[in-house]
Write an enzyme that holds these catalytic residues in place. Structure first.
Site, PDB file in Angstrom:
ATOM      1  N   ARG A  63      -9.309 -13.149   1.573  1.00  0.00           N
ATOM      2  CA  ARG A  63      -8.361 -12.522   0.416  1.00  0.00           C
ATOM      3  C   ARG A  63      -7.463 -13.712   0.011  1.00  0.00           C
ATOM      4  O   ARG A  63      -6.623 -13.455  -0.937  1.00  0.00           O
ATOM      5  CB  ARG A  63      -7.506 -11.475   1.103  1.00  0.00           C
ATOM      6  CG  ARG A  63      -8.341 -10.135   0.877  1.00  0.00           C
ATOM      7  CD  ARG A  63      -7.631  -8.781   0.996  1.00  0.00           C
ATOM      8  NE  ARG A  63      -6.180  -8.652   1.103  1.00  0.00           N
ATOM      9  CZ  ARG A  63      -5.374  -7.775   1.914  1.00  0.00           C
ATOM     10  NH1 ARG A  63      -6.183  -6.791   2.578  1.00  0.00           N
ATOM     11  NH2 ARG A  63      -4.123  -7.644   1.894  1.00  0.00           N
ATOM     12  N   ILE A  99     -11.644  -7.508  -3.268  1.00  0.00           N
ATOM     13  CA  ILE A  99     -12.575  -8.495  -2.715  1.00  0.00           C
ATOM     14  C   ILE A  99     -13.728  -7.546  -2.313  1.00  0.00           C
ATOM     15  O   ILE A  99     -14.723  -7.868  -2.028  1.00  0.00           O
ATOM     16  CB  ILE A  99     -12.021  -9.111  -1.364  1.00  0.00           C
ATOM     17  CG1 ILE A  99     -11.616  -8.360  -0.348  1.00  0.00           C
ATOM     18  CG2 ILE A  99     -11.108 -10.173  -1.888  1.00  0.00           C
ATOM     19  CD1 ILE A  99     -11.586  -9.062   0.970  1.00  0.00           C
ATOM     20  N   ASP A 100     -13.486  -6.177  -2.241  1.00  0.00           N
ATOM     21  CA  ASP A 100     -14.622  -5.199  -1.899  1.00  0.00           C
ATOM     22  C   ASP A 100     -15.768  -4.826  -2.626  1.00  0.00           C
ATOM     23  O   ASP A 100     -16.907  -4.713  -2.505  1.00  0.00           O
ATOM     24  CB  ASP A 100     -13.920  -3.758  -1.360  1.00  0.00           C
ATOM     25  CG  ASP A 100     -12.818  -4.061  -0.033  1.00  0.00           C
ATOM     26  OD1 ASP A 100     -12.996  -5.160   0.639  1.00  0.00           O
ATOM     27  OD2 ASP A 100     -12.274  -3.057   0.239  1.00  0.00           O
ATOM     28  N   ARG A 156       0.864  -1.241  -0.121  1.00  0.00           N
ATOM     29  CA  ARG A 156       0.095   0.087  -0.062  1.00  0.00           C
ATOM     30  C   ARG A 156       0.823   1.113  -0.169  1.00  0.00           C
ATOM     31  O   ARG A 156       1.752   1.549   0.991  1.00  0.00           O
ATOM     32  CB  ARG A 156      -1.019  -0.034   1.305  1.00  0.00           C
ATOM     33  CG  ARG A 156      -1.968  -1.098   1.066  1.00  0.00           C
ATOM     34  CD  ARG A 156      -2.872  -0.905   2.458  1.00  0.00           C
ATOM     35  NE  ARG A 156      -3.882  -1.852   2.453  1.00  0.00           N
ATOM     36  CZ  ARG A 156      -4.885  -2.266   1.611  1.00  0.00           C
ATOM     37  NH1 ARG A 156      -5.097  -1.297   0.790  1.00  0.00           N
ATOM     38  NH2 ARG A 156      -5.730  -3.393   2.007  1.00  0.00           N
ATOM     39  N   MET A 208     -15.099  -8.562   5.883  1.00  0.00           N
ATOM     40  CA  MET A 208     -14.278  -7.561   5.329  1.00  0.00           C
ATOM     41  C   MET A 208     -15.107  -6.687   4.260  1.00  0.00           C
ATOM     42  O   MET A 208     -16.288  -7.103   3.933  1.00  0.00           O
ATOM     43  CB  MET A 208     -13.116  -7.956   4.721  1.00  0.00           C
ATOM     44  CG  MET A 208     -11.852  -8.000   5.612  1.00  0.00           C
ATOM     45  SD  MET A 208     -10.407  -8.412   4.922  1.00  0.00           S
ATOM     46  CE  MET A 208      -9.326  -8.319   6.100  1.00  0.00           C
ATOM     47  N   GLY A 209     -14.584  -5.776   3.523  1.00  0.00           N
ATOM     48  CA  GLY A 209     -15.098  -4.677   2.654  1.00  0.00           C
ATOM     49  C   GLY A 209     -14.817  -3.194   2.719  1.00  0.00           C
ATOM     50  O   GLY A 209     -15.443  -2.539   2.171  1.00  0.00           O
ATOM     51  N   GLY A 234      -7.785   3.289  -4.169  1.00  0.00           N
ATOM     52  CA  GLY A 234      -6.507   4.175  -4.137  1.00  0.00           C
ATOM     53  C   GLY A 234      -5.404   4.164  -5.243  1.00  0.00           C
ATOM     54  O   GLY A 234      -5.176   5.077  -5.847  1.00  0.00           O
ATOM     55  N   GLU A 263     -17.217  -4.975   8.491  1.00  0.00           N
ATOM     56  CA  GLU A 263     -16.361  -4.338   9.576  1.00  0.00           C
ATOM     57  C   GLU A 263     -16.522  -2.921   9.236  1.00  0.00           C
ATOM     58  O   GLU A 263     -16.245  -2.056  10.433  1.00  0.00           O
ATOM     59  CB  GLU A 263     -14.839  -4.830   8.691  1.00  0.00           C
ATOM     60  CG  GLU A 263     -14.719  -4.224   7.527  1.00  0.00           C
ATOM     61  CD  GLU A 263     -13.062  -4.325   6.904  1.00  0.00           C
ATOM     62  OE1 GLU A 263     -12.257  -4.980   7.793  1.00  0.00           O
ATOM     63  OE2 GLU A 263     -12.858  -4.253   5.786  1.00  0.00           O
ATOM     64  N   ARG A 278     -26.751 -20.105  20.692  1.00  0.00           N
ATOM     65  CA  ARG A 278     -25.987 -18.887  20.857  1.00  0.00           C
ATOM     66  C   ARG A 278     -26.500 -17.803  19.830  1.00  0.00           C
ATOM     67  O   ARG A 278     -26.736 -18.136  18.651  1.00  0.00           O
ATOM     68  CB  ARG A 278     -24.397 -18.859  20.682  1.00  0.00           C
ATOM     69  CG  ARG A 278     -23.854 -19.902  22.020  1.00  0.00           C
ATOM     70  CD  ARG A 278     -22.650 -20.140  21.609  1.00  0.00           C
ATOM     71  NE  ARG A 278     -22.203 -20.855  23.058  1.00  0.00           N
ATOM     72  CZ  ARG A 278     -21.016 -21.430  23.207  1.00  0.00           C
ATOM     73  NH1 ARG A 278     -20.151 -21.886  22.036  1.00  0.00           N
ATOM     74  NH2 ARG A 278     -20.355 -21.971  24.391  1.00  0.00           N
TER      75      ARG A 278
HETATM   76  O1  F6P Z   1      -9.579  -3.562   0.238  1.00  0.00           O
HETATM   77  C1  F6P Z   1      -9.452  -4.959   0.806  1.00  0.00           C
HETATM   78  C2  F6P Z   1      -9.227  -5.144   2.220  1.00  0.00           C
HETATM   79  O2  F6P Z   1      -9.193  -6.524   2.479  1.00  0.00           O
HETATM   80  C3  F6P Z   1     -10.341  -4.787   3.035  1.00  0.00           C
HETATM   81  O3  F6P Z   1     -11.825  -5.357   2.831  1.00  0.00           O
HETATM   82  C4  F6P Z   1      -9.917  -4.461   4.272  1.00  0.00           C
HETATM   83  O4  F6P Z   1     -10.645  -3.450   4.922  1.00  0.00           O
HETATM   84  C5  F6P Z   1      -8.393  -3.974   3.970  1.00  0.00           C
HETATM   85  O5  F6P Z   1      -8.286  -4.567   2.667  1.00  0.00           O
HETATM   86  C6  F6P Z   1      -7.314  -4.739   5.021  1.00  0.00           C
HETATM   87  O6  F6P Z   1      -6.390  -4.106   4.475  1.00  0.00           O
HETATM   88  P1  F6P Z   1      -4.788  -4.628   5.291  1.00  0.00           P
HETATM   89  O7  F6P Z   1      -4.709  -5.895   4.524  1.00  0.00           O
HETATM   90  O8  F6P Z   1      -3.965  -3.632   4.687  1.00  0.00           O
HETATM   91  O9  F6P Z   1      -4.732  -5.074   6.657  1.00  0.00           O
END
Ligand code: F6P
Length: 357
Positions: free
Chosen positions: A284, A135-136, A74, A178-179, A113, A231, A171
């Site tokens: 992922r 994946i989002d 990143r 994620m997302g 990004g 999340e 329960r």
């Molecule tokens: O953008 C993909 C993603 O897996 C999101 O779903 C998650 O919020 C983020 O990346 C997690 O990022 P990292 O792998 O930098 O912790």
């Protein structure tokens, strides 16, 4: 002679390798006069001139392989114009390496990004073609990003596995999906996994409504409840706060994530035995599902066709099942979110799923 640079940027996902293979296979089938330069670890490789020359052999046998053979990182867009710790101008450095290698085009496989940076490089005069990965599934201009369907399968499997144990123990379970800031993954996995309650960022929840839904299930003789919580899910109360206020609030929030906060609130209101499961980065990982393999191969192949025609400045996406080219400037900086009025939300509600709104 075509000289192509390629990089995978941002969080990885399944089918990155399949997309690169699709691109290179198509190029190699059309011309033998081809040189491929793979920049390592995303834009970092382009900034610091860290690359490998690749041949067709590098792309053999990777259709089913998760991750990325080039590595990823990143490199945040918001600091891309700032010099690095040694004073290096990152944008100038990327341009320099592109020019030094006499590239005809740079192919960027990236999400939100990464598209902002790709657009900046395009504005700086580089020939860019991009492919939508994440994946989002939150990229504008494409109905689907590769990686998404595989992640839906993994998150759904997590919910499936929770179902049996939740039922045995009576329960209330939360599966946190994620997302990032959007709810596509949670919505789809939630419906596919038969979740009773789905909380997504685009539809702020009131925990009272969540509690009511659990109590109603109990009255109907259902001893367990499953929540799929994104999340990025947010309460109605928090959704009214400014960015700054929310940041301040988070600083003193004792919970590791929204799911734990919701779990605590439900436990206090209902006395239910609560458990939280976070599949996290498993979503992922691993091999891409067939849908993603096909999508990534098609996108890669069409990206190659654009390059061969000398058409640059586009993201190759899919709309209404057809592969399309979308100008990068239209994609950069725009999120594709779940509309609260979308028919998939309406249908989920008709199925009896509570969104806490
Ligand atoms: O953008 C993909 C993603 O897996 C999101 O779903 C998650 O919020 C983020 O990346 C997690 O990022 P990292 O792998 O930098 O912790």
């Amino acid at each position: 002679m075509k000289r192509i640079g390629m990089l995978t940027s941002g969080g990885d996902c399944q089918a990155l390798n399949a997309a690169m293979r699709g691109l290179v296979k198509t190029l190699a089938n059309q011309t033998s006069d081809l040189e491929i330069f793979g920049f390592l670890e995303g834009y970092r490789g382009l900034i610091y001139g860290d690359y490998r020359m690749l041949t067709s052999d590098d792309f053999a046998g990777i259709l089913t392989q998760g991750g990325t053979i080039l590595g990823s990182s990143r490199v945040p867009f918001k600091t891309i114009k700032d010099p690095d710790e040694k004073g290096l101008d990152k944008i100038e450095s990327m341009k320099l390496h592109y020019k030094k290698l006499k590239l005809d085009c740079l192919v960027v496989l990236g999400g939100n990004g990464s598209h902002k940076t790709a657009n900046l490089l395009r504005q700086e005069g580089l020939n860019i073609v991009t492919l939508p990965k994440t994946i989002d599934n939150d990229l504008w201009g494409t109905d689907m990003t590769f990686g998404f369907q595989t992640a839906v399968e993994i998150a759904t499997t997590a919910i499936d596995h929770i179902h049996t144990t939740a039922a045995s123990h009576g329960r209330v379970f939360i599966v946190e999906v994620m997302g990032h800031k959007v709810g596509w993954l949670t919505l789809n996995a939630g419906i596919a996994g038969g979740a009773d309650i789905i909380l997504v960022p685009e539809i702020p929840y009131d925990v009272k409504n969540v509690v009511d839904a659990i109590e109603q299930r109990r009255k109907n003789g259902k001893k367990f409840t499953i929540l799929a919580v994104a999340e990025g899910a947010i309460s109605k109360e928090d959704s009214k706060l400014s960015k700054k206020e929310l940041k301040e609030k988070k600083k003193v929030n004792p919970y590791p994530s929204v799911s734990y906060e919701v779990a605590d609130q439900i436990q206090k209101a209902t006395g239910a035995e609560m458990r939280v499961t976070v599949p996290g980065h498993t979503q992922r990982g691993g091999s891409p599902c067939p849908y993603d393999r096909v999508l990534a191969s098609r996108l890669g192949s069409e990206a190659a066709a654009l390059i061969l025609q000398g058409e640059y400045g586009f993201m190759v996406g899919i709309q209404n099942r057809e592969i399309v080219k979308v100008p990068i400037e239209e994609v950069a900086g725009k999120l594709k979110v779940v509309s609260p009025d979308a028919s998939i939300v309406k249908e989920a509600k008709m199925l009896g799923i509570c969104f806490g709104d």
